[in-house]
Enzyme design. Structure first.
Site, short mmCIF file in Angstrom:
data_model
loop_
_atom_site.label_atom_id
_atom_site.label_comp_id
_atom_site.label_asym_id
_atom_site.label_seq_id
_atom_site.Cartn_x
_atom_site.Cartn_y
_atom_site.Cartn_z
N ARG A 1 2.84 -3.43 10.38
CA ARG A 1 3.03 -1.97 10.51
C ARG A 1 2.62 -1.47 11.90
NH1 ARG A 1 5.10 -3.07 6.30
NH2 ARG A 1 5.16 -1.75 4.43
N GLU B 1 -1.61 4.83 6.77
CA GLU B 1 -0.40 4.21 7.28
C GLU B 1 0.58 5.30 7.73
OE1 GLU B 1 3.56 2.08 6.85
OE2 GLU B 1 2.86 3.68 5.57
N SER C 1 3.79 4.38 1.28
CA SER C 1 2.38 3.96 1.26
C SER C 1 1.58 4.88 2.16
CB SER C 1 2.23 2.54 1.78
OG SER C 1 2.88 1.63 0.93
N1 EPU Z 1 -1.40 -2.85 -7.19
C1 EPU Z 1 -2.24 -2.40 -8.18
N2 EPU Z 1 -2.25 -1.05 -8.43
C2 EPU Z 1 -1.47 -0.18 -7.77
C3 EPU Z 1 -0.62 -0.66 -6.75
C4 EPU Z 1 -0.60 -2.02 -6.48
O1 EPU Z 1 -2.95 -3.15 -8.80
O2 EPU Z 1 -1.53 1.00 -8.09
C5 EPU Z 1 -1.31 -4.31 -6.98
C6 EPU Z 1 0.05 -4.80 -7.48
O3 EPU Z 1 0.01 -5.11 -8.84
C7 EPU Z 1 0.31 -6.01 -6.63
C8 EPU Z 1 -0.40 -5.67 -5.32
O4 EPU Z 1 -1.30 -4.60 -5.61
O5 EPU Z 1 -0.25 -7.17 -7.18
C9 EPU Z 1 0.58 -5.26 -4.26
O6 EPU Z 1 1.33 -4.13 -4.73
P1 EPU Z 1 2.85 -3.86 -4.30
O7 EPU Z 1 3.68 -5.07 -4.47
O8 EPU Z 1 3.30 -2.62 -5.00
O9 EPU Z 1 2.76 -3.62 -2.72
P2 EPU Z 1 1.71 -2.86 -1.80
O10 EPU Z 1 0.86 -3.85 -1.10
O11 EPU Z 1 1.01 -1.79 -2.57
C10 EPU Z 1 3.26 -3.03 0.30
C11 EPU Z 1 3.85 -2.11 1.31
C12 EPU Z 1 5.04 -1.35 0.71
C13 EPU Z 1 6.07 -2.36 0.25
C14 EPU Z 1 5.42 -3.29 -0.77
C15 EPU Z 1 6.34 -4.41 -1.21
C16 EPU Z 1 2.04 -1.50 2.81
C17 EPU Z 1 1.09 -0.43 3.26
N3 EPU Z 1 2.84 -1.19 1.80
O12 EPU Z 1 2.72 -2.20 -0.74
O13 EPU Z 1 5.61 -0.57 1.75
O14 EPU Z 1 7.20 -1.72 -0.33
O15 EPU Z 1 4.26 -3.92 -0.18
O16 EPU Z 1 6.45 -5.35 -0.19
O17 EPU Z 1 2.04 -2.59 3.38
C18 EPU Z 1 5.50 1.58 2.78
O18 EPU Z 1 5.10 1.00 3.79
O19 EPU Z 1 5.65 2.82 2.74
C19 EPU Z 1 5.75 0.79 1.59
C20 EPU Z 1 6.10 1.35 0.42
#
Ligand code: EPU
Length: 336
Positions: A153, A318, A223
């Site tokens: 990012r 972010e 995010s």
């Molecule tokens: N999780 C939880 N609770 C929550 C949210 C997530 O336990 O409320 C756990 C999920 O179960 C999973 C892990 O955290 O095991 C990761 O969650 P998720 O796959 O939803 O991805 P994220 O790390 O929360 C990142 C990016 C997203 C992108 C997703 C998928 C960042 C800041 N965010 O989110 O990007 O879509 O991975 O690759 O890196 C964005 O940048 O705006 C964005 C949406």
């Protein structure tokens, strides 16, 4: 004054002094005449906290030019083009590679700024060069992928806000395609014999639609925080106390799932005024209707304090937040 509610997906009713649209390189060269300006794409990663005392600059350069070569496709895309429409176009042309990045809101010109990423892919993997005007000198540059200095990012454009105005992004997508199913949520496609780029795109669309609120229906900026990187020692301490903690091994430590940290503290659905933690994805803050900049700052600080207290980690926003004078670099010292 220029009303901004329709210029950022979080939809707080704030305004800027004026709007300046860049259609030519000459227009871009005049941007530095403004005392204060902010470059905006589709506004899907920016929240206007207060009225902005400066000009909003938008790159209105469009067009997609694709050259097929033996080794792959060279595609030059104007900054204004919509990211999701561009990805959909590549898939319709049977150009495979960007499918994991489908449905990410925003413009093509904004994609390199924060090196958008999802489901195991970052856009920097497919960017060959970025064409930009260096606003201080008015010179046009073509920055190589290496010069963009991409990381999670992050890029030179994010680290030097206001220095560059991106006009075009040049992609190279090789013909030799390998599906990227590394992200746990896509792993089930591995068992299918005939995984295609379209089936990956369909799966990503299904996952995103189930967790991430559609900004057109429930205003949000994706995010809100980055996933924080911690040392191996810090991770080991945490996993001792929180065996369910979700984290991903990196070269220099572990990236923690910030959504998990926030959810674990019981903050899903928590609100300050009309700004709330989304109930399906705790990393996303939503505007329930009449959220103010103060509501956003209050919830941001509450989450940061609770997470730091429980896990010893300071979450870094972010999203870009904008106050009277421009980008807010330190939420804790911004009034309101
Ligand atoms: N999780 C939880 N609770 C929550 C949210 C997530 O336990 O409320 C756990 C999920 O179960 C999973 C892990 O955290 O095991 C990761 O969650 P998720 O796959 O939803 O991805 P994220 O790390 O929360 C990142 C990016 C997203 C992108 C997703 C998928 C960042 C800041 N965010 O989110 O990007 O879509 O991975 O690759 O890196 C964005 O940048 O705006 C964005 C949406």
């Amino acid at each position: 004054m220029w009303p901004l509610a329709n210029y950022h997906s979080f939809k707080i009713s704030r305004s800027a002094s004026e709007l300046y649209e860049v259609r030519t390189i000459d227009d871009a060269r005049k941007v530095s005449d403004f005392d204060n300006f902010l470059i905006l794409g589709d506004g899907t990663n920016t929240i206007f906290i207060d009225d902005y005392d400066g000009a909003i600059v938008k790159s209105c350069i469009s067009g997609v030019d694709c050259q097929a070569q033996d080794e792959g496709w060279y595609i030059r895309v104007g900054a204004q083009e919509n990211w999701h429409r561009f990805v959909t176009w590549t898939l319709n042309e049977n150009i495979r590679g960007l499918e994991n990045l489908v449905l990410i809101p925003g413009s093509v010109g904004a994609a390199p700024v924060q090196n958008i990423g999802a489901y195991g892919v970052e856009v920097s993997q497919y960017i060959k060069t970025v064409e930009a005007v260096h606003l201080a000198t008015g010179q046009q540059h073509t920055l190589t992928n290496h010069q963009c200095d991409f990381s999670y990012r992050d890029s030179i454009f994010k680290r030097q806000p206001g220095a560059w105005l991106i006009t075009h992004v040049n992609f190279f997508i090789p013909k030799s395609w390998q599906p990227n199913l590394s992200y746990p949520a896509l792993a089930e496609l591995n068992t299918e014999t005939s995984v295609t780029a379209q089936s990956i795109a369909d799966k990503v669309i299904a996952i995103r639609s189930s967790k991430l609120p559609d900004p057109a229906r429930l205003p949000n900026a994706g995010s809100f925080f980055k996933n924080p990187l911690v040392s191996v020692e810090h991770y080991q301490q945490l996993i001792g106390s929180f065996p369910d903690l979700i984290a991903f091994k990196q070269n220099t430590g572990y990236k923690l799932a910030a959504g998990w940290l926030i959810e674990h503290l019981g903050l899903k659905g928590a609100c300050c005024g009309d700004c709330c933690v989304h109930d399906k994805q705790a990393l996303v803050l939503v505007n329930q209707g009449h959220a103010t900049g103060g509501d956003v700052l209050a919830l941001c600080r509450l989450i940061q304090q609770r997470v730091e207290h429980a896990f010893g980690v300071m979450l870094e926003p972010e999203v870009r937040m904008v106050g009277h004078g421009g980008l807010i670099h330190d939420v804790s010292h911004y009034p309101g």
